[in-house]
Motif scaffolding. Structure first.
Motif, PDB file in Angstrom:
ATOM      1  N   ALA A 112       0.707  -1.127  -0.140  1.00  0.00           N
ATOM      2  CA  ALA A 112      -0.068   0.047   0.061  1.00  0.00           C
ATOM      3  C   ALA A 112       0.862   1.087  -0.164  1.00  0.00           C
ATOM      4  O   ALA A 112       0.578   2.376  -0.733  1.00  0.00           O
ATOM      5  N   LYS A 130       3.714   1.637  -1.362  1.00  0.00           N
ATOM      6  CA  LYS A 130       4.480   1.841  -2.803  1.00  0.00           C
ATOM      7  C   LYS A 130       3.397   2.472  -3.509  1.00  0.00           C
ATOM      8  O   LYS A 130       3.594   3.408  -4.312  1.00  0.00           O
ATOM      9  N   LEU A 131       1.891   2.352  -3.408  1.00  0.00           N
ATOM     10  CA  LEU A 131       0.946   2.864  -4.240  1.00  0.00           C
ATOM     11  C   LEU A 131       0.658   4.219  -3.670  1.00  0.00           C
ATOM     12  O   LEU A 131       0.449   5.136  -4.513  1.00  0.00           O
ATOM     13  N   SER A 132       0.612   4.326  -2.421  1.00  0.00           N
ATOM     14  CA  SER A 132      -0.388   5.662  -1.939  1.00  0.00           C
ATOM     15  C   SER A 132       0.491   6.115  -0.792  1.00  0.00           C
ATOM     16  O   SER A 132       0.250   7.404  -0.352  1.00  0.00           O
ATOM     17  N   GLY A 133       1.389   5.597  -0.112  1.00  0.00           N
ATOM     18  CA  GLY A 133       2.295   6.181   0.924  1.00  0.00           C
ATOM     19  C   GLY A 133       1.722   5.917   2.426  1.00  0.00           C
ATOM     20  O   GLY A 133       1.178   4.436   2.241  1.00  0.00           O
ATOM     21  N   PHE A 181      -2.076   3.806   4.590  1.00  0.00           N
ATOM     22  CA  PHE A 181      -2.959   2.913   3.774  1.00  0.00           C
ATOM     23  C   PHE A 181      -2.751   1.289   3.790  1.00  0.00           C
ATOM     24  O   PHE A 181      -1.669   1.121   4.203  1.00  0.00           O
ATOM     25  N   THR A 196     -10.258  17.940  -4.555  1.00  0.00           N
ATOM     26  CA  THR A 196      -9.694  17.480  -5.784  1.00  0.00           C
ATOM     27  C   THR A 196      -9.632  18.641  -6.676  1.00  0.00           C
ATOM     28  O   THR A 196      -9.786  19.748  -6.214  1.00  0.00           O
ATOM     29  N   TYR A 235     -12.469   9.393   3.704  1.00  0.00           N
ATOM     30  CA  TYR A 235     -11.274  10.151   3.391  1.00  0.00           C
ATOM     31  C   TYR A 235     -11.010  10.971   4.294  1.00  0.00           C
ATOM     32  O   TYR A 235     -11.636  12.014   4.433  1.00  0.00           O
ATOM     33  N   SER A 283      -7.659  13.358   6.254  1.00  0.00           N
ATOM     34  CA  SER A 283      -5.905  13.798   6.222  1.00  0.00           C
ATOM     35  C   SER A 283      -5.266  13.526   7.295  1.00  0.00           C
ATOM     36  O   SER A 283      -4.047  13.371   7.217  1.00  0.00           O
ATOM     37  N   GLN A 325      -6.454   5.633   9.367  1.00  0.00           N
ATOM     38  CA  GLN A 325      -6.148   5.466   7.806  1.00  0.00           C
ATOM     39  C   GLN A 325      -6.600   6.808   7.004  1.00  0.00           C
ATOM     40  O   GLN A 325      -7.627   7.543   7.533  1.00  0.00           O
ATOM     41  N   HIS A 326      -6.021   6.936   5.980  1.00  0.00           N
ATOM     42  CA  HIS A 326      -6.419   8.004   5.263  1.00  0.00           C
ATOM     43  C   HIS A 326      -7.786   7.674   4.535  1.00  0.00           C
ATOM     44  O   HIS A 326      -8.596   8.534   4.217  1.00  0.00           O
ATOM     45  N   GLN A 327      -7.858   6.158   4.120  1.00  0.00           N
ATOM     46  CA  GLN A 327      -8.974   5.698   3.528  1.00  0.00           C
ATOM     47  C   GLN A 327      -9.529   4.684   4.201  1.00  0.00           C
ATOM     48  O   GLN A 327      -8.964   3.615   4.721  1.00  0.00           O
TER      49      GLN A 327
END
Length: 420
Positions: free
Chosen positions: A154, A156-159, A162, A220, A259, A261, A276-278
């Protein structure tokens, strides 16, 4: 949002409520701006009335063949002066709105006073924590050892903050969410809703996340915000509307990704799935008659407790003190589940009665015999799915690292009783 009329009539009570939240008094500042604005509005009305009167006077003078130039000059001056005062009125209104929008809801009378979580009050406990004949592990160790919980992938994908769940743990999380939804809809009368998870500024203003807590959210490039909880879209469904009194209470539930921060959470719960962020959450929202919101608050909390009881997870219910409550809440119950790996209780649900605070911000009303009135809004987790997964892993772990699947979930797991 606060009722300006109520503040005019109860300035001392308003300041006392703010003091219970650890805030300075604001009624004098608010009422001074209010008085100035009302004075400006009165002056505008007087000038408009005089302009209308003078315009008629000009017609009469001209009809009589008399000189109307002096009155015409007066009308011209009034015509120039009124717009400036109207601008002043708007500016004062914006200042008032900005102050009122920045101030939190006042705590209910029976909320315990205190500056932080150390002053929360335990109301009740359910279940007895399991006695292990081995040292219980934390969920991240268990999930990683099973090869079904991947934090490195996770990252690697998102920091950081996650996780990737795989195989039977991914299915277990899905099973938990399905079980929660089925219970809340089929037994507790909530209507399932599948709302957008991208919302506009106005939606977050309505539930109280904006303008003060934008740093806690993800935005966004299109100007939309990712929801921190389904409370935002569900509650706003009744915004800018008038519902029939007979339709109350309106009970809704949704499973959505959430979500956050986690601004200001540096160093807190950096390992595992607690912060978690998500994450996934089943949210409950109730729109009620003002006379029944306290009763609905108790009911909603029991609906969340039912999930933990069916899963056999020990928990406790606490009432938050004034200093630990959320911005929009007037009273909040937290449900904390027992995590043997951490040897302590951790929050898994927060159920809040917001009174008419959110309804005033979003103009959510109901039609009654006494005219249009503001509804009361409530929200609660039923439950946070990821944290429930954490609790299942830690409470149902075996000495060999396997996880017993709670009996109520086995039908959702294709009959599987143990994850190895």
């Amino acid at each position: 949002m606060h009722d300006l009329k109520w503040i005019r009539e109860n300035p001392a009570a308003f300041d006392a409520g703010l003091a219970r939240k650890g805030l300075e008094p604001r009624s004098a500042e608010i009422l001074a701006l209010d008085a100035e604005r009302r004075s400006v509005q009165t002056r505008v009305q007087e000038m408009q009335a005089r302009r209308n009167e003078a315009s008629k006077q000009i017609g009469m003078l001209k009809k009589q063949g008399q000189d109307a130039s002096a009155v015409m000059e007066e009308v011209a001056k009034l015509k120039d002066d009124v717009p400036a005062l109207e601008v002043k009125d708007r500016e004062l209104g914006e200042q008032l709105d900005a102050i009122l929008a920045s101030l939190p809801n006042l705590p209910a009378a029976d909320v315990p006073d205190g500056p932080d979580e150390d002053h929360n009050v335990e109301l009740r406990k359910w279940g007895t924590p399991r006695m292990f004949d081995f040292e219980p592990k934390e969920h991240d160790f268990l999930g990683t050892a099973l090869g079904l919980m991947d934090f490195d992938g996770a990252a690697k994908l998102s920091g950081a903050r996650f996780v990737v769940l795989k195989g039977k743990l991914a299915r277990l999380e899905r099973a938990l969410a399905q079980f929660m939804l089925d219970t809340q809809t089929e037994e507790h009368g909530y209507t399932e809703v599948n709302p957008p998870t991208l919302v506009k500024d106005s939606a977050l203003f309505g539930t109280g996340q904006l303008p003060k807590f934008g740093e806690d959210l993800f935005k966004t490039s299109t100007g939309h915000w990712l929801i921190p909880t389904a409370e935002v879209p569900l509650t706003n469904l009744v915004g800018d509307s008038i519902v029939d009194e007979a339709a109350l209470p309106i009970r809704m539930t949704a499973l959505t990704p959430c979500y956050r921060s986690e601004a200001g959470a540096a160093g807190k719960d950096t390992r595992g799935m607690i912060r978690q962020h998500q994450f996934w959450k089943v949210e409950m929202v109730s729109i009620t008659h003002p006379d029944r919101s306290e009763e609905e608050h108790e009911r909603m909390t029991k609906c969340a407790e039912t999930i933990l009881q069916r899963l056999g997870l020990p928990y406790r219910v606490i009432v938050l003190c004034t200093g630990d409550m959320g911005f929009s809440s007037q009273k909040t119950y937290d449900i904390e589940v027992w995590l043997p790996g951490q040897d302590r209780y951790r929050e898994i649900s927060s159920c809040s009665n917001c009174g008419d605070f959110q309804a005033r911000r979003m103009k959510a009303r109901f039609k009654s015999d006494k005219g249009n009135r503001l509804v009361h809004t409530l929200n609660g987790s039923g439950l946070a799915v990821g944290r429930t997964l954490v609790a299942v892993l830690e409470n149902y772990q075996q000495a060999d690292g396997s996880i017993v699947v709670p009996e109520v979930l086995r039908g959702y797991m294709g009959g599987l009783d143990v994850i190895r």
